[in-house]
Enzyme design. Structure first.
Site, PDB file in Angstrom:
ATOM      1  N   ASP A  13       0.796  -1.162  -0.095  1.00 57.35           N
ATOM      2  CA  ASP A  13       0.047   0.108  -0.058  1.00 57.35           C
ATOM      3  C   ASP A  13       0.874   1.115  -0.272  1.00 57.35           C
ATOM      4  OD1 ASP A  13      -2.406  -1.326   0.327  1.00 57.35           O
ATOM      5  OD2 ASP A  13      -1.984  -1.724   2.364  1.00 57.35           O
ATOM      6  N   HIS A  41      -4.069  -1.586  -6.353  1.00 59.76           N
ATOM      7  CA  HIS A  41      -3.350  -0.590  -6.615  1.00 59.76           C
ATOM      8  C   HIS A  41      -4.260   0.645  -7.230  1.00 59.76           C
ATOM      9  CE1 HIS A  41       0.745  -2.678  -7.610  1.00 59.76           C
ATOM     10  NE2 HIS A  41       0.433  -2.761  -6.513  1.00 59.76           N
TER      11      HIS A  41
END
Length: 431
Positions: A13, A41
């Protein structure tokens, strides 16, 4: 021209999607080399905000060849849903999108086993996303998996799938009290997926080899980060593949000697989803500020709130040691705009000694971060694209990060949009 791997240098992340999306504007091929739809993503560009779970982040450039490499595990139903959404919302073409026939398929029984196993762990739960990723990689290692190319072969599926399903059903029914799955229904479903994805399922090795021979600009896109690496991460709170530079070569089908640059992506702070050690985690209003006000810190795939903490140089330094990181893309510097004081864990104290690389998981209960403190800048940095325009304290902070980790800065993210960045070095700048 150049083959560049973009890796997560923390727990995942970190903003890899933004970095790959930006660099893909000058790339010719983007290869996702590991992982499945257990992480995502987030890409924000002129077409909108998109959460990509399987599609490579180069999918928005019509001139890029996008590949899901053999190191990935693919849920066909999830992939078809994602492609449909991208086609509808962004009017994308998938004429140059390829799926490695050697990539493994996430089957419905993998998802069922994932949920049953995690529930049985109780207090030892690992924080799995319940997407079937671990069981799929386990079957891959045990040589009892279903690969994407198998979905195109009815005769093979009729012979293979009932044989590998039989012990799964025994485990589901007798071990976990979960209803067994019907082999014929699974065969029918698998063939339906195969029909839908057949135009894209190919042997990707010749495609990648041709791109290398022609000196194409290739980006290798990783998922998650080094602290989730199967071998080097906080085991067992890890993913089931390797998001390292070595994993990139294997999972994409790239000879190691062809890898020209390795970029590590890290946030200007730290975050983590799921269980396991997280030494710099915060539990106060600063964590809430990073999660809610500034960072929007929720998992792209699961929506789970991310644990937030100060920048951990030990994690990033470990990533560099493992993958030979050439450049650091430091994202979300703007999330720190409202903080008066900012801390960085420059090392850990472990059993009375200083350590600068991540120890084994069982030692983390005794590890304590060693912090350095920096003054905040209390002024907006969002959208800044020139290093000279950063507030002096912000510039001092990012330069200190580079010095502490030992990695040159290549990009500083100043917002979530693709264009919100200070680019100090571009892997394809000569294009």
């Amino acid at each position: 021209m150049s083959t560049v791997a973009v890796l997560g240098a923390q727990w995942g992340d970190e903003g890899k999607g933004k970095v790959v999306d930006r660099f893909a504007q000058h790339a010719e091929m983007v290869i996702r080399f590991q992982g499945g739809n257990n992480a995502g993503h987030t890409v924000i560009n002129d077409q909108g905000t998109f959460k990509l779970h399987l599609a490579p982040s180069g999918i928005f450039n019509p001139d890029v060849t996008n590949i899901l490499g053999p190191g990935t595990v693919i849920n066909p139903a999830a992939l078809l849903e994602e492609l449909e959404e991208l086609g509808t919302r962004a009017n994308l073409s998938f004429d140059r999108f390829w799926i490695a026939e050697r990539a493994h398929a996430v089957m419905p029984y993998h998802v069922a086993l994932d949920a049953a196993e995690e529930a049985q762990r109780g207090d030892l739960a690992q924080g799995t996303t319940l997407r079937g990723i671990g069981p799929t990689y386990a079957d891959k290692a045990a040589r009892s998996g279903v690969r994407m190319g198998d979905l195109l072969d009815a005769d093979y599926l009729h012979e293979w799938l009932p044989a590998i399903l039989e012990p799964k059903n025994r485990l589901l029914e007798s071990g976990y009290g979960v209803a067994p799955q019907d082999p014929q229904a699974l065969i029918d479903q698998a063939l339906e997926w195969g029909d839908a994805l057949a135009p894209h399922i190919v042997d990707t090795l010749p495609i990648v080899g041709e791109a290398l021979a022609e000196d194409c600009r290739i980006l290798l896109e990783g998922q998650l980060g080094v602290m989730r690496d199967l071998d080097w991460g906080h085991y067992p709170y890890v993913t089931s593949s390797s998001p390292s530079a070595g994993g990139a070569c294997v999972g994409a089908g790239i000879p190691p000697r062809e890898l020209d640059q390795v970029w590590g992506v890290a946030k200007a702070f730290s975050s983590s989803v799921g269980e396991g050690p997280f030494p710099t985690e915060l539990f106060d209003e600063t964590a809430s500020h990073l999660r809610e006000v500034a960072g929007g810190e929720y998992g792209a795939s699961t929506g789970r709130p991310r644990r937030c903490g100060w920048f951990d140089a030990v994690a990033v330094r470990t990533a560099a040691a493992l993958s030979g990181i050439d450049c650091l893309a430091l994202t979300k510097i703007d999330a720190l705009d409202g903080l008066e004081r900012i801390r960085v864990a420059v090392a850990y104290e472990l059993d009375g000694k200083r350590t600068e690389l991540a120890p084994d998981t069982r030692k983390f209960d005794r590890a304590r971060p060693i912090y350095e403190e920096f003054p905040g800048w209390m002024s907006p940095t969002e959208g800044i694209s020139d290093l000279d325009d950063l507030p002096p304290n912000a510039r001092s902070y990012v330069e200190a990060i580079s010095q502490i980790t030992g990695i040159p800065l290549g990009l500083i993210g100043t917002g979530r949009h693709r264009d919100a960045a200070i680019v100090l070095r571009d892997p394809f700048a000569s294009v």
